[in-house]
Scaffold this motif. Structure first.
Motif, PDB file in Angstrom:
ATOM      1  N   UNK A  12      36.240  41.103  32.688  1.00  0.00           N
ATOM      2  CA  UNK A  12      37.545  41.765  32.737  1.00  0.00           C
ATOM      3  C   UNK A  12      38.018  41.884  34.180  1.00  0.00           C
ATOM      4  N   UNK A  13      37.078  42.229  35.079  1.00  0.00           N
ATOM      5  CA  UNK A  13      37.445  42.358  36.483  1.00  0.00           C
ATOM      6  C   UNK A  13      37.926  41.051  37.063  1.00  0.00           C
ATOM      7  N   UNK A  16      41.327  40.191  35.633  1.00  0.00           N
ATOM      8  CA  UNK A  16      42.404  40.999  36.207  1.00  0.00           C
ATOM      9  C   UNK A  16      42.737  40.526  37.607  1.00  0.00           C
ATOM     10  N   UNK A  20      46.282  39.147  38.693  1.00  0.00           N
ATOM     11  CA  UNK A  20      46.924  39.810  39.816  1.00  0.00           C
ATOM     12  C   UNK A  20      47.447  38.792  40.814  1.00  0.00           C
ATOM     13  N   UNK A  21      46.585  37.807  41.122  1.00  0.00           N
ATOM     14  CA  UNK A  21      46.994  36.792  42.107  1.00  0.00           C
ATOM     15  C   UNK A  21      48.168  35.981  41.585  1.00  0.00           C
ATOM     16  N   UNK A  36      46.621  45.936  37.355  1.00  0.00           N
ATOM     17  CA  UNK A  36      45.458  46.556  37.989  1.00  0.00           C
ATOM     18  C   UNK A  36      45.150  47.899  37.359  1.00  0.00           C
ATOM     19  N   UNK A  39      43.766  47.610  33.799  1.00  0.00           N
ATOM     20  CA  UNK A  39      42.369  47.183  33.803  1.00  0.00           C
ATOM     21  C   UNK A  39      41.436  48.311  34.129  1.00  0.00           C
ATOM     22  N   UNK A  40      41.790  49.083  35.155  1.00  0.00           N
ATOM     23  CA  UNK A  40      40.929  50.208  35.525  1.00  0.00           C
ATOM     24  C   UNK A  40      40.826  51.197  34.369  1.00  0.00           C
ATOM     25  N   UNK A  43      38.545  49.795  31.527  1.00  0.00           N
ATOM     26  CA  UNK A  43      37.128  49.853  31.872  1.00  0.00           C
ATOM     27  C   UNK A  43      36.653  51.296  31.888  1.00  0.00           C
TER      28      UNK A  43
ATOM     29  N   UNK B  20      32.603  40.909  42.389  1.00  0.00           N
ATOM     30  CA  UNK B  20      33.777  41.740  42.136  1.00  0.00           C
ATOM     31  C   UNK B  20      34.201  42.577  43.330  1.00  0.00           C
ATOM     32  N   UNK B  24      38.092  43.471  43.307  1.00  0.00           N
ATOM     33  CA  UNK B  24      38.276  44.708  42.543  1.00  0.00           C
ATOM     34  C   UNK B  24      37.117  45.671  42.829  1.00  0.00           C
ATOM     35  N   UNK B  27      36.257  48.190  39.848  1.00  0.00           N
ATOM     36  CA  UNK B  27      35.510  47.688  38.697  1.00  0.00           C
ATOM     37  C   UNK B  27      34.064  47.405  39.082  1.00  0.00           C
ATOM     38  N   UNK B  30      32.280  50.565  38.605  1.00  0.00           N
ATOM     39  CA  UNK B  30      32.039  50.869  37.195  1.00  0.00           C
ATOM     40  C   UNK B  30      30.930  50.010  36.612  1.00  0.00           C
TER      41      UNK B  30
END
Lengths: 65, 128
Positions: A12-13, A16, A20-21, A36, A39-40, A43, B20, B24, B27, B30
């Motif tokens: 997922x990260x 995302x 995003x890009x 963003x 997604x946060x 999660x 990551x 991010x 994430x 997490x």
């Protein structure tokens, strides 16, 4: 409880960050920001359930009541 | 052999966190939380068996069960505190981590006060 969850979250990260890009490249900064945030939050929902499970098991294991 | 599982999960998760972290970081944090919880959940059965053995030993030695459950509670609080503090430490907010540790120390102190009082009373009984 299996390892799939880790891969799900990591995937997922990565997804995302790619989205995003792409969105930033096509000039939609607000939607990239929203992606963003979403997604946060997604999660975080999973992680919070797991944290609750952890706290419950610690509570019952170590006689917290 | 759970240790192989745990080492595998840890190494894979560390690589994922490194991937990551640049894009991010939230994430990545997490993912590390989930790995910590997962390792704890894998070890739950072993911890339970160790605790039951300790409980039977303390029952055989005629130790008051209050002391045993207090010690267990202190171990649990120490574990949870350490868990939260490490997560805050990893995500870069050192001050929150040190405050969580401070709160854990205070809670452990409050829990251990009855044992200290009992010890002091025993000493007072012995020393006239």
């Amino acid at each position: 409880m299996d390892v799939d969850l880790i891969f799900k979250i990591a995937g997922l990260g990565i997804l995302i960050s790619i989205l995003n890009k792409v969105l930033i490249q096509s000039g939609r900064e607000e939607q990239a920001q929203m992606i963003t945030l979403v997604g946060v939050v997604i999660v975080l929902l999973v992680v919070i359930q797991l944290i609750g499970k952890l706290f419950d098991s610690v509570k019952t294991m170590f006689n917290f009541y | 052999m759970e240790i192989l599982n745990i080492v595998g999960i840890g190494v894979v998760a560390a690589i994922l966190v490194v991937i990551l972290k640049e894009e991010r970081p939230e994430i990545a944090v997490q993912v590390s939380i989930i790995v910590g919880i997962m390792i704890f959940i894998i070890m739950i059965n072993k911890i339970l068996s160790v605790i039951s053995i300790l409980e039977s030993l303390s029952r055989r030695a005629n130790i008051d069960l209050v002391y045993f459950s207090t010690i267990l509670r202190i171990i649990g609080i120490a574990y949870i505190t350490e868990f939260g503090a490490q997560i805050c430490h990893d995500s870069g907010s050192e001050s929150i981590a040190s405050k969580i540790e401070f709160a854990g120390k205070i809670v452990i102190m409050v829990l251990s006060i009855p044992i200290i009082i009992a010890l002091l009373e025993m000493i007072l009984k012995i020393v006239p």
